[in-house]
Design a protein around this motif. Structure first.
Motif, PDB file in Angstrom:
ATOM      1  N   VAL A 118       0.915  -1.522   0.164  1.00 19.63           N
ATOM      2  CA  VAL A 118       0.024   0.006   0.031  1.00 19.63           C
ATOM      3  C   VAL A 118       0.561   0.889  -0.522  1.00 19.63           C
ATOM      4  CG1 VAL A 118      -1.945   1.633   0.811  1.00 19.63           C
ATOM      5  CG2 VAL A 118      -1.802  -0.994   1.283  1.00 19.63           C
ATOM      6  N   PRO A 119       1.202   2.205  -0.989  1.00 22.36           N
ATOM      7  CA  PRO A 119       1.732   3.306  -1.367  1.00 22.36           C
ATOM      8  C   PRO A 119       0.851   3.947  -0.542  1.00 22.36           C
ATOM      9  CG  PRO A 119       1.376   2.137  -2.910  1.00 22.36           C
ATOM     10  CD  PRO A 119       0.309   1.530  -2.519  1.00 22.36           C
ATOM     11  N   GLY A 120       1.702   5.725   0.413  1.00 23.91           N
ATOM     12  CA  GLY A 120       1.472   6.399   0.601  1.00 23.91           C
ATOM     13  C   GLY A 120       2.050   7.236   0.788  1.00 23.91           C
ATOM     14  N   ASN A 121       1.406   8.205   0.755  1.00 20.05           N
ATOM     15  CA  ASN A 121       2.238   9.965   1.537  1.00 20.05           C
ATOM     16  C   ASN A 121       2.244  10.080   3.371  1.00 20.05           C
ATOM     17  OD1 ASN A 121      -0.350  10.424   1.580  1.00 20.05           O
ATOM     18  ND2 ASN A 121       0.107  12.126   0.678  1.00 20.05           N
ATOM     19  N   MET A 122       3.627   8.963   2.922  1.00 23.99           N
ATOM     20  CA  MET A 122       4.110   9.669   4.534  1.00 23.99           C
ATOM     21  C   MET A 122       2.648   8.417   5.466  1.00 23.99           C
ATOM     22  SD  MET A 122       5.389  12.067   7.359  1.00 23.99           S
ATOM     23  CE  MET A 122       6.875  11.861   5.853  1.00 23.99           C
ATOM     24  N   TYR A 123       3.372   7.422   6.384  1.00 22.36           N
ATOM     25  CA  TYR A 123       2.537   6.487   7.002  1.00 22.36           C
ATOM     26  C   TYR A 123       1.882   7.503   8.185  1.00 22.36           C
ATOM     27  CZ  TYR A 123       4.772   6.775  11.658  1.00 22.36           C
ATOM     28  OH  TYR A 123       5.412   7.187  13.099  1.00 22.36           O
ATOM     29  N   PHE A 124       0.711   7.089   9.090  1.00 21.36           N
ATOM     30  CA  PHE A 124       0.169   7.776   9.767  1.00 21.36           C
ATOM     31  C   PHE A 124       0.065   6.424  10.320  1.00 21.36           C
ATOM     32  CE2 PHE A 124      -3.709   7.795  12.624  1.00 21.36           C
ATOM     33  CZ  PHE A 124      -2.871   8.909  13.759  1.00 21.36           C
ATOM     34  N   THR A 125      -0.587   6.227  11.997  1.00 21.75           N
ATOM     35  CA  THR A 125       0.046   4.624  13.169  1.00 21.75           C
ATOM     36  C   THR A 125      -1.192   4.044  12.716  1.00 21.75           C
ATOM     37  OG1 THR A 125      -0.666   6.298  14.068  1.00 21.75           O
ATOM     38  CG2 THR A 125       1.691   6.123  14.620  1.00 21.75           C
ATOM     39  N   THR A 126      -2.236   4.529  13.181  1.00 16.27           N
ATOM     40  CA  THR A 126      -3.342   3.782  12.932  1.00 16.27           C
ATOM     41  C   THR A 126      -3.468   2.819  11.611  1.00 16.27           C
ATOM     42  OG1 THR A 126      -5.243   5.081  12.992  1.00 16.27           O
ATOM     43  CG2 THR A 126      -4.491   4.634  14.855  1.00 16.27           C
ATOM     44  N   THR A 127      -3.462   3.978  10.373  1.00 14.87           N
ATOM     45  CA  THR A 127      -3.564   3.030   8.994  1.00 14.87           C
ATOM     46  C   THR A 127      -2.679   2.310   8.642  1.00 14.87           C
ATOM     47  OG1 THR A 127      -4.395   5.873   8.760  1.00 14.87           O
ATOM     48  CG2 THR A 127      -3.820   4.395   6.783  1.00 14.87           C
ATOM     49  N   ARG A 128      -1.927   2.451   8.836  1.00 18.96           N
ATOM     50  CA  ARG A 128      -0.431   1.347   8.733  1.00 18.96           C
ATOM     51  C   ARG A 128      -0.432   0.236  10.013  1.00 18.96           C
ATOM     52  NH1 ARG A 128       5.547   2.916  10.182  1.00 18.96           N
ATOM     53  NH2 ARG A 128       4.665   2.646  12.235  1.00 18.96           N
ATOM     54  N   ALA A 129      -1.655   0.456  10.943  1.00 22.61           N
ATOM     55  CA  ALA A 129      -0.936  -0.518  11.791  1.00 22.61           C
ATOM     56  C   ALA A 129      -2.390  -1.199  10.892  1.00 22.61           C
ATOM     57  CB  ALA A 129      -1.903  -0.194  13.016  1.00 22.61           C
ATOM     58  N   HIS A 130      -3.081  -1.069  10.540  1.00 23.44           N
ATOM     59  CA  HIS A 130      -4.388  -1.445   9.685  1.00 23.44           C
ATOM     60  C   HIS A 130      -4.759  -2.616   8.469  1.00 23.44           C
ATOM     61  CE1 HIS A 130      -7.975  -1.210  12.544  1.00 23.44           C
ATOM     62  NE2 HIS A 130      -7.923   0.126  12.356  1.00 23.44           N
ATOM     63  N   GLN A 131      -3.012  -1.781   7.882  1.00 25.66           N
ATOM     64  CA  GLN A 131      -3.038  -1.764   6.552  1.00 25.66           C
ATOM     65  C   GLN A 131      -1.487  -3.367   7.234  1.00 25.66           C
ATOM     66  OE1 GLN A 131      -0.725   1.422   5.436  1.00 25.66           O
ATOM     67  NE2 GLN A 131      -2.895   2.188   4.486  1.00 25.66           N
ATOM     68  N   LEU A 187       2.015  13.080   9.833  1.00 28.35           N
ATOM     69  CA  LEU A 187       2.720  13.109  10.620  1.00 28.35           C
ATOM     70  C   LEU A 187       4.483  14.052   9.854  1.00 28.35           C
ATOM     71  CD1 LEU A 187       3.533   8.926  11.672  1.00 28.35           C
ATOM     72  CD2 LEU A 187       3.277  11.524  13.040  1.00 28.35           C
ATOM     73  N   ALA A 188       3.806  14.288   8.674  1.00 27.35           N
ATOM     74  CA  ALA A 188       4.842  15.841   7.976  1.00 27.35           C
ATOM     75  C   ALA A 188       4.187  16.753   8.835  1.00 27.35           C
ATOM     76  CB  ALA A 188       5.406  15.811   6.685  1.00 27.35           C
ATOM     77  N   GLY A 189       3.507  17.222   9.739  1.00 27.95           N
ATOM     78  CA  GLY A 189       3.576  18.321  10.095  1.00 27.95           C
ATOM     79  C   GLY A 189       2.508  18.840   9.360  1.00 27.95           C
ATOM     80  N   GLY A 190       1.429  18.684   9.522  1.00 30.85           N
ATOM     81  CA  GLY A 190      -0.027  19.009   8.761  1.00 30.85           C
ATOM     82  C   GLY A 190      -0.256  19.331   7.411  1.00 30.85           C
ATOM     83  N   GLN A 191       1.378  18.639   6.625  1.00 23.98           N
ATOM     84  CA  GLN A 191       1.590  18.938   5.457  1.00 23.98           C
ATOM     85  C   GLN A 191       1.053  19.188   3.977  1.00 23.98           C
ATOM     86  OE1 GLN A 191       3.458  21.380   5.399  1.00 23.98           O
ATOM     87  NE2 GLN A 191       3.960  21.095   7.228  1.00 23.98           N
ATOM     88  N   PRO A 192      -0.038  20.134   3.447  1.00 23.49           N
ATOM     89  CA  PRO A 192      -0.503  19.867   2.015  1.00 23.49           C
ATOM     90  C   PRO A 192      -0.504  18.941   0.891  1.00 23.49           C
ATOM     91  CG  PRO A 192      -0.306  21.199   2.177  1.00 23.49           C
ATOM     92  CD  PRO A 192       0.549  21.054   3.361  1.00 23.49           C
ATOM     93  N   VAL A 193      -1.923  18.368   0.011  1.00 23.24           N
ATOM     94  CA  VAL A 193      -1.177  17.387  -1.214  1.00 23.24           C
ATOM     95  C   VAL A 193      -1.573  19.231  -2.409  1.00 23.24           C
ATOM     96  CG1 VAL A 193      -1.376  15.915  -2.641  1.00 23.24           C
ATOM     97  CG2 VAL A 193      -1.757  16.134  -0.330  1.00 23.24           C
ATOM     98  N   SER A 194      -1.470  18.927  -3.060  1.00 21.00           N
ATOM     99  CA  SER A 194      -1.511  20.140  -4.516  1.00 21.00           C
ATOM    100  C   SER A 194      -2.979  19.675  -5.217  1.00 21.00           C
ATOM    101  CB  SER A 194      -0.978  20.972  -5.434  1.00 21.00           C
ATOM    102  OG  SER A 194      -0.130  19.926  -5.817  1.00 21.00           O
ATOM    103  N   MET A 195      -3.602  20.209  -5.761  1.00 23.26           N
ATOM    104  CA  MET A 195      -4.455  20.078  -6.320  1.00 23.26           C
ATOM    105  C   MET A 195      -4.566  19.457  -7.054  1.00 23.26           C
ATOM    106  SD  MET A 195      -8.266  19.676  -6.190  1.00 23.26           S
ATOM    107  CE  MET A 195      -8.620  20.974  -5.919  1.00 23.26           C
ATOM    108  N   LYS A 196      -3.027  19.841  -7.709  1.00 21.15           N
ATOM    109  CA  LYS A 196      -1.929  19.200  -9.054  1.00 21.15           C
ATOM    110  C   LYS A 196      -1.625  17.917  -9.178  1.00 21.15           C
ATOM    111  CE  LYS A 196       0.932  19.732 -12.571  1.00 21.15           C
ATOM    112  NZ  LYS A 196       2.053  18.298 -12.180  1.00 21.15           N
TER     113      LYS A 196
END
Length: 474
Positions: A118-131, A187-196
């Protein structure tokens, strides 16, 4: 001259706060094993542990509690929630859950098989645990800038498209059940993803027949940053940005305890009817009927209203600017924080703050404990402890980011509270060399940061080398 603005609300009810004195805080910290998660709320002055479920609800939401339909099946409150999700986010199908983790569990069980990636833009704890519990391996595909705390980049949550395509080609599309995109990246500091970037990820995944699923927990904050930073969106309403964002996905998990402005609740949403039918069947086993999913009718009424309220431009502008108000005070004082300031929290760079401590000496955990000891402000560690262990080797994961998160609850505190937080951290920074490291004395097997316990490495058993200089509020 720029005119200052105030909160887009007025206070109707107050909850008294109590400040423990230094000795009481020290005792509370020791009893909690230097883990801020284990400190009792009555022992906390300003609680910045999390923004999850700590929202102050509006008068309209409180009123909605009284009209909740508590029917076991086919509740009117469920239909109100379903309507809000469809109107604001645009998905065809919605399954309510007791909170975001319930949605993560359903998605992981339905989509993942042993040996998947499962590729993702940095892990989150519970998300990765379920995966991982369902047999998948998480692969980080965030841009390299996302791991650099001091680099000022407008969209540090972006996916590196070349990294994503490399994973797809090496693993094979059949081994990738979905790509998980967090908007924003906690976990990156609340950083956003652009629409593009969202558009590009969706186009690439569509070519390979791979679903894109959002972790949409803080999607409104992400929409604000797109409005503020991305060309062509400055005059676009938040609700319209949200609708476009979600059009570049096949579904999402949502913790309603953040951007849906409630204290409990969540949902799994999607456009695939077959996946929806499977989810309706599975939710009965873990949550409840598909028309309540572990929630009361009143909870669903409040969340439906919160979805609409959160998409208000004035609300989200104030929310992000309050976080920024705290962060800019710290930056001006020379405190090392993740840049740019994110949408839900200010993240202290504990490695830079406490350079005399090795990562194995748990600088982020120690700094979070020291902040509480100094001022009664509760924060949390997001670093070595939160990263856990490699599921194959058992070795500790060593993230590049070793952070302390100062998470601002929605509509709860004033800027005066932010001033108190800033004063405490600035004072600690001036005597940072007195803060010692910690070692773990109890380690849970899963998500250890919630219940782990620690003790100071110093022979005298003290966290601070010179406790007499610690702020002693009474």
């Amino acid at each position: 001259m720029r005119r200052r603005t105030a909160e887009p609300y007025k206070i109707k009810s107050v909850e008294p706060l109590k400040m423990l004195n230094y000795n009481e805080r020290k005792e509370a910290l020791e009893n909690a094993g230097y883990n801020t998660f284990l400190i009792n709320s009555r022992e906390v002055y300003i609680d910045l542990l999390t923004d999850s479920g700590t929202t102050a609800m509006s008068d309209q939401q409180w009123g909605a509690l009284m009209v909740g339909d508590e029917a076991y099946a086919g509740s009117e409150s469920w239909h109100h929630l379903e309507k809000a999700v469809k109107e604001i986010y645009g998905y065809k199908y919605v399954i309510p859950t007791h909170q975001g983790r319930g949605a993560e569990n359903l998605l992981s069980q339905m989509k993942i098989k042993e040996g998947d990636f499962v590729p993702g833009n940095m892990y989150f704890t519970t998300t990765r645990a379920h995966q991982e519990l369902n047999g998948a391996t998480f692969v980080d595909i965030i841009i390299d800038e996302g791991h650099d705390s001091l680099l000022d980049h407008p969209f540090k949550g972006n996916v590196d498209i070349s990294k994503l395509e490399k994973v797809i080609k090496e693993a094979g599309p059949e081994k990738i059940p979905y790509v998980c995109i967090a908007v924003t990246v906690n976990l990156a500091g609340g950083q956003p993803v652009s629409m593009k970037n969202l558009r590009d990820v969706y186009a690439l995944c569509s070519r390979y027949g791979i679903d894109v699923m959002y972790d949409a927990t803080r999607c409104v904050e992400n929409a604000f940053f797109i409005q503020e930073r991305e060309e062509g969106y400055a005059d676009t309403a938040i609700k319209d940005i949200l609708k476009e964002m979600f059009s570049y996905s096949d579904g999402c998990t949502m913790s309603g305890k953040k951007d849906c402005l409630v204290n409990i609740g969540g949902f799994l949403a999607m456009n695939d009817e077959e996946l929806y039918i499977r989810g309706r069947e599975l939710v009965v086993l873990y949550e409840g009927m598909p028309s309540y999913g572990g929630l009361s009718g009143r909870d669903m009424e409040a969340m439906a209203l919160g979805i609409y309220e959160s998409a208000d431009d004035n609300y989200i502008a104030h929310r992000v600017h309050q976080v920024r108000y705290l962060g800019e005070q710290l930056i001006d004082a020379g405190i090392p924080v993740v840049k740019p300031i994110g949408g839900h929290a200010v993240f202290l760079d504990a490695r830079e703050f406490l350079p005399h401590l090795k990562q194995e000496q748990l600088p982020a955990q120690a700094l979070a404990a020291a902040i509480y000891l100094d001022s009664g402000v509760r924060s949390m560690e997001r670093g070595y402890v939160s990263a856990g262990r490699n599921k194959v080797t058992g070795e500790n994961n060593k993230p590049k980011l070793e952070l302390v998160r100062l998470t601002i609850p929605r509509r709860v505190y004033t800027n005066n509270h932010m001033d108190v937080v800033a004063d405490s951290i600035i004072a600690l920074y001036e005597k940072r060399d007195q803060i010692g490291g910690l070692e773990m004395t109890y380690e849970p097997p899963t998500l250890r940061f919630f219940n782990a316990r620690f003790k100071p490495l110093a022979k005298n058993g003290e966290l601070m080398g010179n406790t007499a200089s610690v702020t002693t509020h009474s």
